[in-house]
Write an enzyme that holds these catalytic residues in place. Structure first.
Site, PDB file in Angstrom:
ATOM      1  N   LYS A   1       0.856  -1.187   0.000  1.00  0.00           N
ATOM      2  CA  LYS A   1       0.000   0.000   0.000  1.00  0.00           C
ATOM      3  C   LYS A   1       0.886   1.229   0.000  1.00  0.00           C
ATOM      4  O   LYS A   1       1.657   1.456   0.930  1.00  0.00           O
ATOM      5  CB  LYS A   1      -0.902  -0.017   1.229  1.00  0.00           C
ATOM      6  CG  LYS A   1      -1.779   1.228   1.332  1.00  0.00           C
ATOM      7  CD  LYS A   1      -2.762   1.135   2.476  1.00  0.00           C
ATOM      8  CE  LYS A   1      -3.571   2.406   2.581  1.00  0.00           C
ATOM      9  NZ  LYS A   1      -4.555   2.347   3.664  1.00  0.00           N
TER      10      LYS A   1
ATOM     11  N   LYS B   1      -2.181  -1.541  -3.880  1.00  0.00           N
ATOM     12  CA  LYS B   1      -3.020  -0.344  -3.799  1.00  0.00           C
ATOM     13  C   LYS B   1      -2.158   0.894  -3.870  1.00  0.00           C
ATOM     14  O   LYS B   1      -1.166   0.939  -3.146  1.00  0.00           O
ATOM     15  CB  LYS B   1      -3.751  -0.394  -2.458  1.00  0.00           C
ATOM     16  CG  LYS B   1      -4.721   0.718  -2.229  1.00  0.00           C
ATOM     17  CD  LYS B   1      -5.295   0.595  -0.854  1.00  0.00           C
ATOM     18  CE  LYS B   1      -6.063   1.873  -0.576  1.00  0.00           C
ATOM     19  NZ  LYS B   1      -6.237   2.123   0.798  1.00  0.00           N
TER      20      LYS B   1
END
Ligand code: PBG
Length: 322
Positions: free
Chosen positions: A195, A248
């Site tokens: 992330k 992400k």
């Protein structure tokens, strides 16, 4: 060396039927997770930074799950908007918290829809960070216990999958231990493994009211220039017991998705985040592009890169495009 005119690449592009026949990537509703923002009460409130997305009150949770079932979606991913916040984010692990209640309502209404819960503190802390603070630093180790408690309370409510999005070190192991000790050894962990600290989360922070009050998330989320580091994060999470690893944001990280798929196989999830969604919506509103077509193209690119599961706010509208 050219074998033209014997070889003509355009032959297989001639009709929709032929294009469909040789399509290498497909989107299926069952591969999509639909993120939802749930608040305790009031009317559904549209989110200005995310055209077409609203914060929904708890009493709509059952209907939303039913809608996901009717569309054949793989599942929903829940974010909570609590009435009160504090330093330790205690709303995240409140057995009667907004997400816990939403899970109960959804599992009652549509038991087959996979319910995934975001296991993070930032929507529940008064300072907006994903962990507890020591001075102005997010303190890793004391946060782990709170994340494990959050995951256990969500599993108790009936969540099928918990999705830690905080990026603390060691959280997957702590959550796995916590779940197992509480009798939830079957609860799945989908970790936000790679992330990045991304500007594309901007609209989400408005939607979830989770913008950090001071500083930013760069001391825990990944630095965009790095790629080997993402693979190391994913390998660690898998070792700690993650069942699904996520990349992400999605579109800015197609290279990471592909490397992860080649290295680890599946299941790999990709999150088309709020900013990726909204930039297409706003461009479409201005007439700059065909929004539906652009949304489909941006999403199929995640599949082509190697994502098995796609998390997208556009899930309901994409079903019509498949
Ligand atoms: C919480 C969380 C965020 C997102 C998912 N979980 C925000 C953040 O890390 O700042 C972003 C999702 C999106 O932008 O759609 N940690």
């Amino acid at each position: 060396m050219s074998r033209f005119p014997t070889v003509r690449m355009r032959r297989l592009r001639r009709t929709a039927g032929l294009r469909r026949l040789v399509s290498e990537s497909r989107l299926h509703p069952a591969q999509l997770l639909w993120p939802l923002f749930i608040k305790t009460s009031g009317a559904a409130t549209p989110i200005p930074a995310m055209p077409g997305v609203s914060q929904h009150p708890l009493r709509e949770a059952g209907d939303l799950a039913q809608r996901a079932a009717d569309l054949g979606l793989g599942g929903v991913l829940l974010f909570g908007i609590p009435d009160r916040k504090d330093d330790a984010g205690s709303g995240a692990y409140d057995h009667r918290g907004v997400v816990q209640e939403a899970v109960r309502a959804m599992k009652r209404a549509a038991p087959d829809v996979v319910v995934v819960t975001d296991a993070c503190l930032c929507e529940y802390t008064s300072h907006g960070h994903c962990g507890v603070l020591k001075g102005d630093r997010v303190d890793n180790d004391p946060t782990l216990d709170l994340l494990a408690r959050t995951a256990v309370s969500q599993a108790e409510a009936g969540a099928d999958v918990v999705a830690p999005s905080d990026m603390m070190d060691g959280r997957v192991a702590a959550i796995r231990r916590g779940l197992d000790a509480a009798g939830f050894s079957e609860t799945v962990i989908m970790s936000y493994a790679a992330k990045y600290a991304s500007a594309f989360y901007g609209p989400f922070r408005e939607a979830a009211g989770s913008a950090p009050q001071s500083g930013d998330r760069r001391s825990y989320q990944m630095d965009p220039p790095n790629s080997d580091e993402a693979l190391k994060e994913m390998a660690l999470d898998l070792e700690e017991g993650a069942d699904v690893v996520m990349v992400k944001p999605g579109l800015p990280c197609l290279d990471i998705i592909r490397r992860a798929k080649d290295r680890f196989g599946g299941p790999i999830a990709a999150y088309q985040v709020s900013g990726e969604y909204s930039m297409i919506k706003f461009a479409a509103e201005k007439g700059a592009l065909d929004g539906q077509q652009a949304m489909w193209e941006a999403t199929i690119a995640l599949r082509r890169a190697g994502a098995d599961i796609i998390i997208t706010y556009a899930a309901p509208e994409l079903v019509g495009k498949m």
